[in-house]
Design an enzyme around this catalytic site. Structure first.
Site, PDB file in Angstrom:
ATOM      1  CB  SER A 163      -0.881   0.020   1.244  1.00 17.34           C
ATOM      2  OG  SER A 163      -1.512   1.281   1.381  1.00 17.34           O
ATOM      3  CE1 TYR A 223      -3.730  -1.942   5.181  1.00 22.80           C
ATOM      4  CE2 TYR A 223      -3.283   0.335   4.580  1.00 22.80           C
ATOM      5  CZ  TYR A 223      -3.609  -0.958   4.213  1.00 22.80           C
ATOM      6  OH  TYR A 223      -3.819  -1.267   2.896  1.00 22.80           O
TER       7      TYR A 223
HETATM    8  N1  LIG Z   1      -8.783  -0.700  -1.328  1.00 20.55           N
HETATM    9  C1  LIG Z   1      -7.721   0.084  -1.242  1.00 20.55           C
HETATM   10  O1  LIG Z   1      -7.796   1.317  -1.418  1.00 20.55           O
HETATM   11  C2  LIG Z   1      -6.370  -0.524  -0.969  1.00 20.55           C
HETATM   12  C3  LIG Z   1      -5.255   0.301  -1.122  1.00 20.55           C
HETATM   13  C4  LIG Z   1      -3.999  -0.202  -0.885  1.00 20.55           C
HETATM   14  C5  LIG Z   1      -3.861  -1.521  -0.514  1.00 20.55           C
HETATM   15  N2  LIG Z   1      -4.946  -2.311  -0.351  1.00 20.55           N
HETATM   16  C6  LIG Z   1      -4.735  -3.701   0.058  1.00 20.55           C
HETATM   17  O2  LIG Z   1      -5.345  -4.565  -0.857  1.00 20.55           O
HETATM   18  C7  LIG Z   1      -5.631  -5.801  -0.228  1.00 20.55           C
HETATM   19  C8  LIG Z   1      -7.042  -6.222  -0.608  1.00 20.55           C
HETATM   20  O3  LIG Z   1      -7.963  -5.267  -0.096  1.00 20.55           O
HETATM   21  P1  LIG Z   1      -9.295  -4.847  -0.862  1.00 20.55           P
HETATM   22  O4  LIG Z   1      -9.180  -3.410  -1.160  1.00 20.55           O
HETATM   23  O5  LIG Z   1      -9.592  -5.793  -1.966  1.00 20.55           O
HETATM   24  O6  LIG Z   1     -10.340  -4.985   0.336  1.00 20.55           O
HETATM   25  P2  LIG Z   1     -11.564  -5.976   0.575  1.00 20.55           P
HETATM   26  O7  LIG Z   1     -12.509  -5.905  -0.568  1.00 20.55           O
HETATM   27  O8  LIG Z   1     -12.047  -5.651   1.935  1.00 20.55           O
HETATM   28  O9  LIG Z   1     -10.897  -7.430   0.559  1.00 20.55           O
HETATM   29  C9  LIG Z   1     -10.093  -7.865   1.607  1.00 20.55           C
HETATM   30  C10 LIG Z   1      -9.864  -9.354   1.470  1.00 20.55           C
HETATM   31  O10 LIG Z   1      -8.981  -9.778   2.521  1.00 20.55           O
HETATM   32  C11 LIG Z   1      -9.616 -10.820   3.255  1.00 20.55           C
HETATM   33  N3  LIG Z   1      -9.282 -10.745   4.658  1.00 20.55           N
HETATM   34  C12 LIG Z   1      -9.308  -9.657   5.480  1.00 20.55           C
HETATM   35  N4  LIG Z   1      -8.981 -10.014   6.726  1.00 20.55           N
HETATM   36  C13 LIG Z   1      -8.743 -11.350   6.686  1.00 20.55           C
HETATM   37  C14 LIG Z   1      -8.394 -12.319   7.662  1.00 20.55           C
HETATM   38  N5  LIG Z   1      -8.213 -12.008   8.947  1.00 20.55           N
HETATM   39  N6  LIG Z   1      -8.244 -13.599   7.265  1.00 20.55           N
HETATM   40  C15 LIG Z   1      -8.446 -13.943   5.982  1.00 20.55           C
HETATM   41  N7  LIG Z   1      -8.787 -13.089   5.030  1.00 20.55           N
HETATM   42  C16 LIG Z   1      -8.933 -11.814   5.373  1.00 20.55           C
HETATM   43  C17 LIG Z   1     -11.113 -10.630   3.055  1.00 20.55           C
HETATM   44  O11 LIG Z   1     -11.760 -11.865   3.279  1.00 20.55           O
HETATM   45  P3  LIG Z   1     -13.314 -11.972   3.733  1.00 20.55           P
HETATM   46  O12 LIG Z   1     -14.047 -10.891   3.013  1.00 20.55           O
HETATM   47  O13 LIG Z   1     -13.717 -13.346   3.257  1.00 20.55           O
HETATM   48  O14 LIG Z   1     -13.350 -11.810   5.209  1.00 20.55           O
HETATM   49  C18 LIG Z   1     -11.162 -10.158   1.622  1.00 20.55           C
HETATM   50  O15 LIG Z   1     -11.120 -11.247   0.750  1.00 20.55           O
HETATM   51  C19 LIG Z   1      -5.419  -5.575   1.272  1.00 20.55           C
HETATM   52  O16 LIG Z   1      -4.175  -6.132   1.648  1.00 20.55           O
HETATM   53  C20 LIG Z   1      -5.360  -4.066   1.399  1.00 20.55           C
HETATM   54  O17 LIG Z   1      -4.563  -3.667   2.473  1.00 20.55           O
HETATM   55  C21 LIG Z   1      -6.208  -1.850  -0.584  1.00 20.55           C
END
Ligand SMILES: NC(=O)c1ccc[n+]([C@@H]2O[C@H](COP(=O)([O-])OP(=O)(O)OC[C@H]3O[C@@H](n4cnc5c(N)ncnc54)[C@H](OP(=O)(O)O)[C@@H]3O)[C@@H](O)[C@H]2O)c1
Length: 283
Positions: free
Chosen positions: A169, A182
């Site tokens: 990130s 985070y």
């Molecule tokens: N969205 C942004 O702006 C952004 C920016 C920079 C980086 N990121 C990174 O991108 C990655 C994906 O995030 P996203 O944006 O796609 O968010 P998201 O839609 O909330 O997806 C998060 C995923 O991680 C899983 N997860 C979360 N906590 C978990 C746990 N304790 N055990 C197992 N699985 C877990 C969730 O599983 P369940 O739903 O099945 O619980 C879901 O599949 C993350 O690492 C996040 O930090 C996101």
């Protein structure tokens, strides 16, 4: 998870070439990302970036193990992409260990691509963050990717080809007020990736980091604070999936999404005082 960590030690190039040849035939040699028969695990694929990545890799011919925590959502994505669902709470070390074993079994003894994507955020003043949430966040966002890498990379190295991709990130690159733990977890992933990249050089296993800014997923609602700014504009999760694909197919070491995000990182590196001033004015 019973792998001896010393197996990370760099193998001789000649030995690797020989292994690649015998395990995969010529297409499996270092540099080729031909997916025939290759197995990919995408963590956090029940939603957002992970779901988009699972679909992208499936379209490119990988056999995808779709990890999630929510069983129903994970099964739905797996059905959509023709993959295999695997569920685990990555904040629990015992489940991470079980997942690693399950993944090797589901992949028929092999795992070629590990996309460490699962994670969650928490927004608010550092001292207001519940201790339990600090522990869970560090476990899921930092310790779990390290544990999965440790368990699954030796097999890739033995076969002479593999990819490990971390979804980091911009928070981990720059630091963000209100997201201290985070940001620390993501910064830790960055340094871990950089370090194992050096250890794995010459083995056929490449390590990539994708650095997204703001992505249009459920991430913000889930962290308890929706994204309300107009700029930077959220990018669709498919863009991040494409960046992961670049790491997998081309062995890219680092991809920012969007690309201009490298500019503030560079400014912070070469002119930290100027960066702090800009940050205090524009956030
Ligand atoms: N969205 C942004 O702006 C952004 C920016 C920079 C980086 N990121 C990174 O991108 C990655 C994906 O995030 P996203 O944006 O796609 O968010 P998201 O839609 O909330 O997806 C998060 C995923 O991680 C899983 N997860 C979360 N906590 C978990 C746990 N304790 N055990 C197992 N699985 C877990 C969730 O599983 P369940 O739903 O099945 O619980 C879901 O599949 C993350 O690492 C996040 O930090 C996101």
């Amino acid at each position: 998870m019973s792998e001896d960590p010393r197996r990370f030690e760099r193998a001789e190039n000649a030995e690797n070439a020989e292994r690649a040849e015998s395990a995969d035939g010529p297409e499996g040699a270092e540099g080729s990302a031909s997916p025939t028969g290759r197995v990919a695990l995408v963590t956090g694929a029940s939603s957002g970036i992970g779901a988009a990545t699972a679909a992208t890799l499936a379209r490119r011919g990988f056999r995808v193990l779709v990890h999630g925590r929510d069983e129903r959502a994970t099964a739905q994505v797996a059905a959509r992409v023709g993959g295999v669902p695997v569920c685990a709470d990555l904040a629990r070390a015992v489940e991470v260990e079980r997942l690693a074993d399950q993944v090797v079994a589901a992949g028929g003894g092999r795992l070629d691509v590990l996309v460490n994507n699962a994670g969650f955020g928490w927004a608010g003043a550092f001292d207001a963050m519940p201790t339990e949430t600090v522990g869970r966040l560090l476990a899921a966002d930092l310790a779990a990717p390290i544990a999965l890498t440790r368990a699954l990379v030796p097999g890739m190295r033995d076969r002479g080809w593999g990819r490990v991709v971390f979804v980091g990130s911009i928070a981990g690159r720059l630091g963000v007020g209100g997201e201290a733990v985070y940001a620390a977890a993501k910064a830790g992933l960055d340094r871990f990736a950089q370090s194992i990249r050096a250890e794995l050089r010459g083995t056929g296993v490449e390590v990539g980091v994708v650095v997204p800014g703001v992505v249009a997923t459920a991430f913000f609602e889930r962290r308890g604070e929706p994204y309300t700014r107009t700029r930077p504009r959220p990018v669709p999760p498919d863009k991040v999936a494409d960046a992961v694909l670049r790491c997998v197919e081309r062995g890219a070491a680092e991809v920012y999404v969007p690309r201009w995000l490298r500019v503030p990182v560079a400014v912070q590196a070469v002119a930290p005082a100027a960066y702090r001033w800009l940050e205090s004015r524009f956030g």
